[in-house]
Design a protein around this motif. Structure first.
Motif, mmCIF file in Angstrom:
data_model
loop_
_atom_site.group_PDB
_atom_site.id
_atom_site.type_symbol
_atom_site.label_atom_id
_atom_site.label_comp_id
_atom_site.label_asym_id
_atom_site.label_seq_id
_atom_site.Cartn_x
_atom_site.Cartn_y
_atom_site.Cartn_z
ATOM 1 N N ASP A 172 -4.609 -16.781 -48.617
ATOM 2 C CA ASP A 172 -3.323 -17.263 -48.093
ATOM 3 C C ASP A 172 -2.253 -16.198 -48.314
ATOM 4 O O ASP A 172 -1.423 -15.917 -47.445
ATOM 5 C CB ASP A 172 -2.859 -18.530 -48.838
ATOM 6 N N LYS A 173 -2.273 -15.619 -49.504
ATOM 7 C CA LYS A 173 -1.236 -14.658 -49.866
ATOM 8 C C LYS A 173 -1.375 -13.375 -49.041
ATOM 9 O O LYS A 173 -0.385 -12.811 -48.575
ATOM 10 C CB LYS A 173 -1.314 -14.372 -51.367
ATOM 11 N N ILE A 174 -2.608 -12.936 -48.865
ATOM 12 C CA ILE A 174 -2.841 -11.709 -48.083
ATOM 13 C C ILE A 174 -2.386 -11.904 -46.640
ATOM 14 O O ILE A 174 -1.664 -11.075 -46.080
ATOM 15 C CB ILE A 174 -4.344 -11.314 -48.143
ATOM 16 N N ASP A 175 -2.793 -13.025 -46.041
ATOM 17 C CA ASP A 175 -2.463 -13.248 -44.631
ATOM 18 C C ASP A 175 -0.964 -13.468 -44.436
ATOM 19 O O ASP A 175 -0.358 -12.934 -43.495
ATOM 20 C CB ASP A 175 -3.252 -14.443 -44.084
ATOM 21 N N THR A 176 -0.370 -14.280 -45.324
ATOM 22 C CA THR A 176 1.075 -14.542 -45.240
ATOM 23 C C THR A 176 1.859 -13.240 -45.273
ATOM 24 O O THR A 176 2.779 -13.020 -44.489
ATOM 25 C CB THR A 176 1.514 -15.425 -46.436
ATOM 26 N N GLU A 177 1.447 -12.366 -46.180
ATOM 27 C CA GLU A 177 2.186 -11.114 -46.334
ATOM 28 C C GLU A 177 2.066 -10.226 -45.103
ATOM 29 O O GLU A 177 3.072 -9.721 -44.597
ATOM 30 C CB GLU A 177 1.664 -10.365 -47.555
ATOM 31 N N ARG A 178 0.851 -10.042 -44.627
ATOM 32 C CA ARG A 178 0.665 -9.128 -43.498
ATOM 33 C C ARG A 178 1.462 -9.609 -42.303
ATOM 34 O O ARG A 178 2.111 -8.832 -41.602
ATOM 35 C CB ARG A 178 -0.835 -9.007 -43.170
ATOM 36 N N GLU A 179 1.411 -10.940 -42.081
ATOM 37 C CA GLU A 179 2.133 -11.502 -40.930
ATOM 38 C C GLU A 179 3.647 -11.400 -41.114
ATOM 39 O O GLU A 179 4.369 -11.081 -40.169
ATOM 40 C CB GLU A 179 1.700 -12.960 -40.700
ATOM 41 N N TRP A 180 4.137 -11.659 -42.341
ATOM 42 C CA TRP A 180 5.580 -11.564 -42.611
ATOM 43 C C TRP A 180 6.077 -10.138 -42.394
ATOM 44 O O TRP A 180 7.121 -9.908 -41.773
ATOM 45 C CB TRP A 180 5.853 -12.012 -44.055
ATOM 46 N N ARG A 181 5.300 -9.181 -42.853
ATOM 47 C CA ARG A 181 5.721 -7.789 -42.702
ATOM 48 C C ARG A 181 5.796 -7.405 -41.239
ATOM 49 O O ARG A 181 6.747 -6.729 -40.815
ATOM 50 C CB ARG A 181 4.757 -6.864 -43.444
ATOM 51 N N ALA A 182 4.802 -7.827 -40.460
ATOM 52 C CA ALA A 182 4.790 -7.463 -39.046
ATOM 53 C C ALA A 182 5.929 -8.179 -38.315
ATOM 54 O O ALA A 182 6.642 -7.593 -37.505
ATOM 55 C CB ALA A 182 3.431 -7.815 -38.434
ATOM 56 N N ARG A 183 6.112 -9.467 -38.636
ATOM 57 C CA ARG A 183 7.089 -10.293 -37.910
ATOM 58 C C ARG A 183 8.518 -9.825 -38.180
ATOM 59 O O ARG A 183 9.349 -9.777 -37.279
ATOM 60 C CB ARG A 183 6.927 -11.758 -38.341
ATOM 61 N N THR A 184 8.822 -9.487 -39.423
ATOM 62 C CA THR A 184 10.202 -9.167 -39.779
ATOM 63 C C THR A 184 10.502 -7.676 -39.654
ATOM 64 O O THR A 184 11.653 -7.267 -39.797
ATOM 65 C CB THR A 184 10.503 -9.575 -41.245
ATOM 66 N N GLY A 185 9.467 -6.877 -39.384
ATOM 67 C CA GLY A 185 9.694 -5.434 -39.343
ATOM 68 C C GLY A 185 10.077 -4.872 -40.694
ATOM 69 O O GLY A 185 10.816 -3.890 -40.802
ATOM 70 N N HIS A 186 9.571 -5.508 -41.738
ATOM 71 C CA HIS A 186 9.868 -5.086 -43.114
ATOM 72 C C HIS A 186 9.632 -3.584 -43.273
ATOM 73 O O HIS A 186 8.587 -3.076 -42.881
ATOM 74 C CB HIS A 186 8.968 -5.875 -44.074
ATOM 75 N N ASP A 187 10.607 -2.889 -43.836
ATOM 76 C CA ASP A 187 10.580 -1.430 -43.913
ATOM 77 C C ASP A 187 10.134 -0.982 -45.306
ATOM 78 O O ASP A 187 10.885 -1.059 -46.263
ATOM 79 C CB ASP A 187 11.978 -0.901 -43.580
#
Lengths: 396, 396
Positions: free
Chosen positions: A81-96
Motif C-alpha cells: 500500500d505504501k509503495i503504490d501510494t507513494e509512487r502515484e502521489w509523486r507522479a500525480r503531484t509532480g513532487h520535485d
C-alpha cells in the motif's frame, strides 16, 4: 593555508581542549589552551564538542518536509500500500525530488549532520528522474555535506520490467551504491533479484545496500543469500543490510551465527530502531563485531509523518529502543549516528582527531547522555572547516 | 466577572474560532469571529488550539532535572537494582523532593501541561517526607496546575515493615490516591499486598493506581486479583493500572478477556509506551472500551536519563510505539495525553468546550499530526483563564 582555532571545547564531554583547523581539516586537537599566535579564534565556552553527525539511512528525495501544505496520511497498512501510494502521489503531484532533497539536506546541516546516505527511488514510472535531481542536490551541497546516493528499486524490479536497466543508468550517471529490496517478500524470486543487484555492483565496482524488512526465517534466508554473494564476489566491507528486522526475530543462536558471518565479511547493519517491531539490537551486534549504525528512514513523507533532521533525536530513539539507560550505553546510541555511521557507510577522514575533516558540532550539554536526551540547540556547526550554522540556523 | 477572548484559533486543527473565557472557564467556543464588545482580545493568528496537556504518570519527586550536575547513571539491570540505587542516592545526597517537583512541575506548565498525576515515594527510609514536600509543590501550583499525588510504596511494603502505616499517614495528610507495586514479582504475596492497598483505599475513600510491571501470565494473574477487588469493593471507575506490560505479552484472546473485564469495571491503563518491551497497545484497549492514557514515568532520574516535560513528545513516542502513521491514528496518540488522560485520571472540567476550565495551548501547526511529530514551541499557554507562558517560557 587557512588556519583557525576552536578553543575551550570538551570533545565527547572530556576535558577542555583546543582544536586547530587547517585547510578544512583538524590539524591538532589537544587538552588545554594554546598560546595566541595570531590565528583567528572561536571561543567554545566550555561546550560539548561532537563530530558532525552521520545520517546512515534516509530518503531525502521523497520527503514532504518542504511543502506548504501538511501531507495527510491515509495509507493502508501493508508495505505494498505504501509503495503504490507513494509512487502515484509523486507522479500525480509532480513532487520535485530536487527541491525536497535540498531542503531536507540543508535542515540536516543546520542540525549538525555533515554526511548522509540517501536511498533514491528508481522505477519505471519516474525513471532515473529522482536520482538526477538528487545528484543536483549533492552538487549544490558539495564541500558542505557529503551525500551518498543509493539507486533504490523501491517499487521492485522483477515485476516492473526495465527497472534493472534504469538502475544501471542511475549508477552510470553517478549514484554511488546499488540498492535492493526484500528479495523474497516483495521480489518473490530472491536469487534472481540478488543476482541483478550484485551483478550491477560488480559491473560498476560499487557497494551494495539492501532494504531487508522481511521478518523471521524468511529474512534470515535472504540474509544468508546476501552473505553468500558477498563472499563469492569478494565484496567484504562493501555491503550494508538496512533494517534487517529478522535479526530481532529469530532464536539468539541463529542470530549469533548470522552475526558471526556478517562480522567476518564486514557486512554492516543500518537501523532506524523502530519502536513498534522487533529489530536487531545494538549490543549483540557490536559484541559480535558487526557495525550497526542509525538513520531516520523517511522523514515526513507518504510512509510516515515522523522523523527529523536531528540525528540526536535518532540517537535518543535508538537508546530508547535498546533500553540504554546507563551513560556508557547512551554513548553507544550516540556512536550509532557518529563513528559507527561513518564506518558503516564508508565515510572517510571522520572523527575528532588530527587529519579528519573538520566537521564539528557544539552543544551546551554536561555529558554525552545529556546531548542525546535533551537534544540541545546546535550552537555551532562547522563543516570542512567552515562555520556553516549557528544556533540551529544555517548561515548561507 | 473577568472576561476575555482568544480569537482566530483552530480547535484541534478545525476551523478558525473564537474562545470566550469568563472567570477562568471557557464560556463559549464557536467558529468565526465575534464582534468587538470591549472585552480584551488575544489574537491567535490562526494557530492550532489544544486543551492543556495531561501528564498521567510521572514521578516529580525523584527527578534530577533541576540539579546543577548531570546525574551519571551506572545502575544495574534489575528493577531491584534501580529501586535500591534510588533510595540510597536520595538519602545520601539529601535530594529535595520539594525543589525537584516544583522545578519539573513548572517546566511542564511552560510546555502546556496543566494536570499531572505524580507517584511519590513513601518508604521506611524517607517516611512521608517526599509526600510532604510534593504537597507543598501542589500548594505552590494551585490555580496554575492541578496535581494528583499517589502515595507510592516504591520500595515495597511487605519486606519493609511499617510502610503501610506510612502510606496511611501520607493519605491522611493529603495524598489523593493509594499506590501499589508488582504484587507478585516485588511483593511476593499478591493477596496480602492488594488487601492492604484496597484496605487503605476503602478506609480513606480514595482511588487506587498500581504499578504493574509484571510480564506475561504472572502480570495477568495480579491484574485478575486487582479486578476482583475492584468489583468486590464497588470501586468501579476508581482504579488505574500503570504499565500493565502483561497485556502486551499474553495471547490476544486472554488479553481481550481481561480488557472486557477492565472496561466493565472502568479500570484504566496508564502507559509510557516504552520502545524496548511489550506493552498494552492503544488500539485494542480503546476498541474494548478501556481508557488508556500516557505519561513519562520518571524524567532524568536514577532510573532513566530520558523523559521530558513536553507531553507532545510523549504523544510522539506513543505514536511510534503503536505504529500510528495515519493522521487519524496520530490524533489518538495525542488523545492519550489530552482527553483520555483527563478521563483516566478523573480530572474534571476538561476540554475545549463551554464549561471547561480554560486550560489552553497554542502552537503553530497545520494539523494535529504535525503538532505531535514536530512538537513546536508553545506560543501561548493559558491555565485557569490566565496566560501563564509565552514561547515556551513561564511568565511568573
Amino acid at each position: 593555508m587557512k588556519t583557525w582555532r576552536l578553543t575551550n571545547v570538551c570533545p565527547f564531554g572530556g576535558v577542555a581542549s583546543t582544536v586547530m583547523i587547517t585547510d578544512g581539516r583538524i590539524s591538532a586537537i589537544a587538552p588545554g589552551a594554546v598560546p595566541p599566535d595570531g590565528t583567528p579564534v572561536e571561543d567554545g565556552r566550555g561546550m560539548l564538542l561532537l563530530p558532525g553527525f552521520v545520517e546512515g539511512h534516509t530518503h531525502l528525495d521523497k520527503t514532504a518536509f518542504h511543502l506548504p501544505d501538511w501531507l495527510v496520511n491515509q495509507v493502508g497498512p501493508r508495505i505494498e500500500d505504501k509503495i503504490d501510494t507513494e509512487r502515484e502521489w509523486r507522479a500525480r503531484t509532480g513532487h520535485d525530488a530536487g527541491a525536497a532533497s535540498l531542503a531536507l539536506a540543508r535542515a540536516f546541516l543546520a542540525q549538525g549532520t555533515t554526511r548522509i546516505r540517501t536511498h533514491v527511488d528508481v522505477d519505471t514510472s519516474a525513471g532515473t528522474k529522482h536520482v538526477e535531481r538528487v545528484l543536483q542536490t549533492r552538487e549544490a551541497m558539495a564541500g558542505l555535506q557529503e551525500i551518498q546516493i543509493v539507486a533504490f528499486p523501491q517499487s521492485g524490479m522483477l515485476a516492473r520490467q526495465g527497472t534493472d536497466a534504469l538502475l544501471d543508468a542511475a549508477l552510470a550517471m553517478g549514484a554511488d551504491i546499488v540498492g535492493g529490496l526484500d528479495p523474497c517478500a516483495i521480489e518473490r524470486d530472491p536469487v534472481r533479484h540478488l543476482d541483478i543487484v550484485f551483478g550491477l555492483a560488480e559491473k560498476h565496482g560499487k557497494p551494495v545496500d539492501i532494504h531487508l524488512h522481511e521478518p523471521g526465517t524468511m529474512g534470515a534466508f535472504s540474509l544468508d543469500l546476501i552473505l553468500e554473494r558477498t563472499r563469492a564476489l569478494g565484496m567484504e566491507g562493501r555491503v550494508v543490510v538496512s533494517h534487517a528486522f529478522c535479526l530481532g526475530d529469530i532464536p539468539e543462536r541463529d542470530r549469533d551465527a548470522l552475526l558471526a558471518r556478517m562480522a567476518a565479511l564486514g557486512v554492516a547493519i543500518a537501523t532506524t530502531a523502530p519502536a513498534s517491531r522487533l529489530v536487531p539490537l545494538v549490543a549483540p551486534c557490536r559484541a559480535a563485531g558487526v557495525t550497526i549504525f542509525g538513520g531516520n528512514d523517511g522523514i515526513r513523507d507518504t510512509w510516515t509523518p515522523y522523523g527529523s533532521p536531528d540525528m540526536l533525536e535518532r540517537a535518543m530513539l535508538i537508546g530508547l529502543r535498546n533500553n540504554f539507560r546507563r551513560d556508557d550505553e547512551v554513548a553507544v546510541a550516540l556512536d550509532c549516528v557518529t563513528g559507527a555511521g561513518a564506518t558503516g557507510c564508508g565515510f572517510d577522514a571522520y572523527g575528532l582527531e588530527a587529519g579528519a575533516r573538520a566537521d564539528l558540532v557544539l552543544v551546551e550539554a554536561r555529558s554525552l547522555a545529556e546531548a542525546v536526551v535533551a537534544r540541545p540547540t546546535r550552537r555551532l556547526v562547522v563543516s570542512g572547516g567552515r562555520v556553516v550554522a549557528r544556533d540551529g540556523v544555517l548561515l548561507a
